[in-house]
Motif scaffolding. Structure first.
Motif, PDB file in Angstrom:
ATOM      1  N   THR A   9      38.687  37.539  48.096  1.00  0.00           N
ATOM      2  CA  THR A   9      40.207  36.910  48.096  1.00  0.00           C
ATOM      3  C   THR A   9      40.519  36.204  46.837  1.00  0.00           C
ATOM      4  O   THR A   9      39.599  35.787  46.118  1.00  0.00           O
ATOM      5  N   ASN A  10      41.761  35.571  46.563  1.00  0.00           N
ATOM      6  CA  ASN A  10      42.044  34.603  45.752  1.00  0.00           C
ATOM      7  C   ASN A  10      41.855  33.018  45.956  1.00  0.00           C
ATOM      8  O   ASN A  10      42.408  32.893  47.355  1.00  0.00           O
ATOM      9  N   SER A  11      41.352  32.384  45.392  1.00  0.00           N
ATOM     10  CA  SER A  11      41.383  30.629  45.606  1.00  0.00           C
ATOM     11  C   SER A  11      41.748  29.903  44.407  1.00  0.00           C
ATOM     12  O   SER A  11      40.981  29.950  43.300  1.00  0.00           O
ATOM     13  N   GLN A  12      42.887  29.863  44.184  1.00  0.00           N
ATOM     14  CA  GLN A  12      43.450  28.809  43.020  1.00  0.00           C
ATOM     15  C   GLN A  12      43.163  29.790  41.684  1.00  0.00           C
ATOM     16  O   GLN A  12      42.665  29.018  40.786  1.00  0.00           O
ATOM     17  N   GLY A  13      43.192  31.069  41.744  1.00  0.00           N
ATOM     18  CA  GLY A  13      43.041  31.966  40.407  1.00  0.00           C
ATOM     19  C   GLY A  13      41.760  32.307  40.514  1.00  0.00           C
ATOM     20  O   GLY A  13      41.242  33.099  39.384  1.00  0.00           O
ATOM     21  N   ASN A  14      40.588  31.727  41.353  1.00  0.00           N
ATOM     22  CA  ASN A  14      39.416  32.271  41.258  1.00  0.00           C
ATOM     23  C   ASN A  14      39.262  33.110  42.412  1.00  0.00           C
ATOM     24  O   ASN A  14      39.420  33.011  43.450  1.00  0.00           O
ATOM     25  N   ALA A  15      38.108  33.930  42.161  1.00  0.00           N
ATOM     26  CA  ALA A  15      37.786  34.959  43.135  1.00  0.00           C
ATOM     27  C   ALA A  15      36.742  33.964  44.217  1.00  0.00           C
ATOM     28  O   ALA A  15      35.941  33.523  43.734  1.00  0.00           O
ATOM     29  N   THR A  20      32.462  30.914  45.419  1.00  0.00           N
ATOM     30  CA  THR A  20      33.603  31.013  44.424  1.00  0.00           C
ATOM     31  C   THR A  20      33.147  31.230  43.038  1.00  0.00           C
ATOM     32  O   THR A  20      32.088  30.727  42.747  1.00  0.00           O
ATOM     33  N   THR A  70      38.727  36.564  38.225  1.00  0.00           N
ATOM     34  CA  THR A  70      39.996  36.850  39.129  1.00  0.00           C
ATOM     35  C   THR A  70      39.627  37.710  40.442  1.00  0.00           C
ATOM     36  O   THR A  70      38.545  38.243  40.465  1.00  0.00           O
ATOM     37  N   GLN A  71      40.334  37.575  41.443  1.00  0.00           N
ATOM     38  CA  GLN A  71      40.025  38.545  42.624  1.00  0.00           C
ATOM     39  C   GLN A  71      39.998  39.904  42.073  1.00  0.00           C
ATOM     40  O   GLN A  71      38.911  40.685  42.646  1.00  0.00           O
ATOM     41  N   GLN A  72      40.856  40.374  41.185  1.00  0.00           N
ATOM     42  CA  GLN A  72      41.030  41.751  40.797  1.00  0.00           C
ATOM     43  C   GLN A  72      39.593  42.054  40.083  1.00  0.00           C
ATOM     44  O   GLN A  72      39.094  43.156  40.060  1.00  0.00           O
ATOM     45  N   GLN A 132      36.706  42.631  42.413  1.00  0.00           N
ATOM     46  CA  GLN A 132      36.714  43.668  43.310  1.00  0.00           C
ATOM     47  C   GLN A 132      36.450  44.825  42.493  1.00  0.00           C
ATOM     48  O   GLN A 132      35.875  45.728  43.008  1.00  0.00           O
TER      49      GLN A 132
END
Length: 366
Positions: free
Chosen positions: A323-329, A340, A345-347, A350
């Motif tokens: 997931t995303n956490s303040q712009g970090n994965a 973290t 990024t999340q993308q 993934q």
């Protein structure tokens, strides 16, 4: 600035020497600061001093090896010389108004450093006074063990040990156990430097060889050259661990700062968490889950996708969520946040999950 704020004396009180003195303790006059006052030079002595008390910090210490905390309060000036003239006394009263600003100081008196030397053989240095060993009281000692496979245990001098020792193990595969605020240098050889038996705030320097360093609380550990093992499983937090050169292994505890340095380093998360981990140069492995989930997520600062590896043991890819956490994965396993990844990024993470950045090790069959 008025003269009363600038004139004063510096005295030396030797704790060890005065342990043997019968009657009044000896105080050695070291230096006197004399400043011009109203155009004239005025020389004063120790004056009248008082203390509300002296506290011996460690009353169980060996004679002269404890630390003392006391306060001093300066009052009316009384010059050294018995034959001082009446004119000089009047000058003192006129210039200093009959007092020394009622100034106070809080003083900590520490024991002097002692030298302890080993031999070219396999030495044991400890504080228990055991026959065949070299004794240390574990207080501000400077210890050199030289060649051989030596054992230095400054923690064994407790409860009299006050720490602040410096231990140089020399060559050989040595073992050192710290107490508090110690400095342990492994030198050449594959050494073991241990902090969990002490009280923390120690510094460990592995040096050359494949060393193992174990930390506790507020410790600093530097692996140096070689493939080192830095162990923080039982950490109480606040440690900083540096692998430096070589392919090093880190076993994480909780609340520590960890830096791999050069080489292919491996980081194994434990049950603690809340660590901040930097791999450094080289292809590193971040084993964020090792058959048990951490109590708090760790932070990885420099994951390089395509070079570094994320390892998960005991769980499957189907149990992973990103997931995303303040712009970090943010990586979760079985519903628990485990890591973290800053700057990723999340993308991106993934996509790495679908590639070869992740390694999964299934539980061994029963």
């Amino acid at each position: 600035m008025d003269a009363e704020n600038r004139d004063g004396s510096i005295l030396k009180y030797n704790i060890a020497a005065n342990e043997e003195v019968v009657g009044n303790d000896r105080v050695e006059f070291i230096f006197e600061l004399n400043q011009a006052a109203e155009g004239q030079q005025f020389v004063v002595g120790t004056g009248d001093w008082e203390s509300s008390g002296i506290v011996e910090i460690n009353p169980d210490a060996l004679p002269g090896r404890s630390s003392y905390l006391f306060d001093v309060q300066a009052h009316t000036i009384s010059p050294f010389e018995e034959d001082i003239t009446a004119q000089a006394r009047q000058q003192a009263a006129r210039i200093l108004d009959g007092n020394y600003n009622q100034g106070g100081q809080l003083i900590l008196a520490l024991p002097q450093q002692e030298l302890v030397f080993g031999t070219t053989n396999n030495d044991t240095v400890e504080g228990a006074g055991i026959p065949g060993t070299i004794e240390t009281d574990g207080t501000s000692d400077l210890i050199f063990t030289g060649a051989g496979a030596d054992l230095v245990d400054v923690s064994s001098a407790s409860p009299i040990a006050e720490g602040g020792n410096r231990v140089y193990s020399g060559s050989g595969n040595d073992e050192g156990l710290a107490s508090k605020n110690d400095r342990l240098f492994g030198g050449q050889g594959s050494d073991t430097l241990e902090g969990t038996v002490g009280e923390g705030m120690n510094r460990f320097y592995g040096g050359d060889g494949n060393d193992e360093i174990v930390v506790k609380s507020q410790d600093r550990a530097f692996g140096g050259q070689g493939n080192d093992t830095l162990e923080a499983t039982n950490s109480q937090g606040g440690n900083r661990l540096y692998g430096n050169e070589g392919n090093d292994d880190f076993f994480l505890g909780r609340g520590d700062r960890v830096v791999g340095g050069e080489g292919t380093d491996r980081f194994f998360a434990g049950t603690g968490g809340g660590n901040t981990v930097t791999g450094g140069a080289g292809a590193d492995q971040f084993w964020v889950v090792n058959a048990q989930l951490p109590n708090a997520a760790n932070t990885i600062t420099d994951l390089t996708i395509g070079e570094d590896v994320i390892g998960i043991a005991g769980f499957t890819q189907a149990q992973v969520a990103i997931t995303n956490s303040q712009g970090n994965a943010l990586l979760s396993v079985a519903g628990t946040e485990v890591a973290t990844f800053l700057g990723v990024t999340q993308q991106q993470l993934q996509a790495a999950l679908a590639a070869d950045t992740f390694v999964f090790v299934a539980a061994a069959p029963v």
